[in-house]
Design an enzyme around this catalytic site. Structure first.
Site, PDB file in Angstrom:
ATOM      1  N   CYS A 165     -10.229   1.836   5.165  1.00 38.28           N
ATOM      2  CA  CYS A 165     -10.261   0.408   4.860  1.00 38.28           C
ATOM      3  C   CYS A 165     -11.582  -0.178   5.350  1.00 38.28           C
ATOM      4  O   CYS A 165     -11.973   0.034   6.497  1.00 38.28           O
ATOM      5  CB  CYS A 165      -9.085  -0.282   5.549  1.00 38.28           C
ATOM      6  SG  CYS A 165      -9.174  -2.087   5.486  1.00 38.28           S
TER       7      CYS A 165
ATOM      8  N   CYS B   7     -10.980  -2.715   8.479  1.00 38.24           N
ATOM      9  CA  CYS B   7     -10.570  -2.350   9.844  1.00 38.24           C
ATOM     10  C   CYS B   7     -10.691  -0.867  10.142  1.00 38.24           C
ATOM     11  O   CYS B   7     -10.295  -0.421  11.211  1.00 38.24           O
ATOM     12  CB  CYS B   7      -9.132  -2.801  10.087  1.00 38.24           C
ATOM     13  SG  CYS B   7      -7.918  -1.797   9.195  1.00 38.24           S
TER      14      CYS B   7
ATOM     15  N   CYS C  18      -3.877  -2.925   3.109  1.00 36.55           N
ATOM     16  CA  CYS C  18      -3.971  -2.159   4.349  1.00 36.55           C
ATOM     17  C   CYS C  18      -2.874  -2.614   5.312  1.00 36.55           C
ATOM     18  O   CYS C  18      -2.697  -3.806   5.539  1.00 36.55           O
ATOM     19  CB  CYS C  18      -5.346  -2.379   4.970  1.00 36.55           C
ATOM     20  SG  CYS C  18      -5.511  -1.680   6.629  1.00 36.55           S
TER      21      CYS C  18
ATOM     22  N   CYS D 126      -4.713  -4.364   8.666  1.00 35.80           N
ATOM     23  CA  CYS D 126      -5.375  -5.681   8.666  1.00 35.80           C
ATOM     24  C   CYS D 126      -4.912  -6.585   7.520  1.00 35.80           C
ATOM     25  O   CYS D 126      -5.334  -7.736   7.441  1.00 35.80           O
ATOM     26  CB  CYS D 126      -6.893  -5.524   8.620  1.00 35.80           C
ATOM     27  SG  CYS D 126      -7.546  -5.002   7.025  1.00 35.80           S
TER      28      CYS D 126
ATOM     29  N   CYS E 271      -4.458   2.295  -7.895  1.00 34.36           N
ATOM     30  CA  CYS E 271      -5.729   1.864  -8.478  1.00 34.36           C
ATOM     31  C   CYS E 271      -6.439   1.008  -7.426  1.00 34.36           C
ATOM     32  O   CYS E 271      -6.062  -0.137  -7.205  1.00 34.36           O
ATOM     33  CB  CYS E 271      -5.446   1.064  -9.747  1.00 34.36           C
ATOM     34  SG  CYS E 271      -6.924   0.547 -10.621  1.00 34.36           S
TER      35      CYS E 271
END
Ligand SMILES: [Zn+2]
Length: 171
Positions: free
Chosen positions: A84, A87, A132, A135, A155
């Site tokens: 991510c 984070c 995510c 975060c 996707c």
């Protein structure tokens, strides 16, 4: 109509409009993510703006979508982990990546407990949004036309992730 019925009806009407009002407020209160509650990693909107590039902020914090075929991660074929961009949470492995031909990095499964999902009714469609788990940053959407063994197509916006080749991860 008795007075009692009238009161009930009035109360129901007020209740209904208050409900619709709160839905509207929730829908328009800035980032949709902010309304989802808390995540292990939280920042103020100003902090996210400062920490992310404009493109990252648009996708991760405003649920934007990058243009297809614009992310170098779409054609990334090395072994490694996708993290991510908000984070550094390890969200997708190269072992579960495939070429969907859509122009966005596609995976048939996320890392365990790395992402969360919610129903997204924007653009006149009902889609499964994924973000995510650490975060709350928006990553992309999940569709049902992916390959086996899951049949799912995650996707994902490339700009929402950073790729770390296995060598770099191990070193
Ligand atoms: Zn994150």
């Amino acid at each position: 109509m008795t007075r009692r019925q009238f009161l009930y009806g009035g109360a129901a009407l007020i209740g209904a409009s208050a409900f619709v009002g709160s839905m509207f407020q929730r829908r328009t209160a800035g980032s949709a993510i902010a309304a989802e509650g808390s995540f292990p990693v939280t920042k103020t909107d100003a902090e996210w703006r400062a920490a992310l590039s404009d493109a990252q902020y648009n996708v991760l914090r405003q649920e934007g979508t990058e243009r297809a075929f614009t992310s170098p991660l779409d054609t990334e074929k090395r072994t490694g982990m996708f993290h991510c961009a908000g984070c550094d949470n390890a969200v997708y492995s190269s072992e579960k990546k495939y070429d969907s031909g859509t122009g966005w990095p596609s995976f048939w499964e996320a890392e365990a407990n790395a992402i969360g999902t919610k129903v997204d009714n924007t653009l006149f469609m009902t889609r499964t949004e994924c973000h995510c788990a650490r975060c709350g940053g928006h990553l992309g959407h999940i569709f049902d036309d992916g390959p086996q063994p899951t049949g799912k197509r995650h996707c994902i916006n490339g700009v929402a992730m950073n790729f770390k080749p296995r060598d770099a991860v191990a070193g």
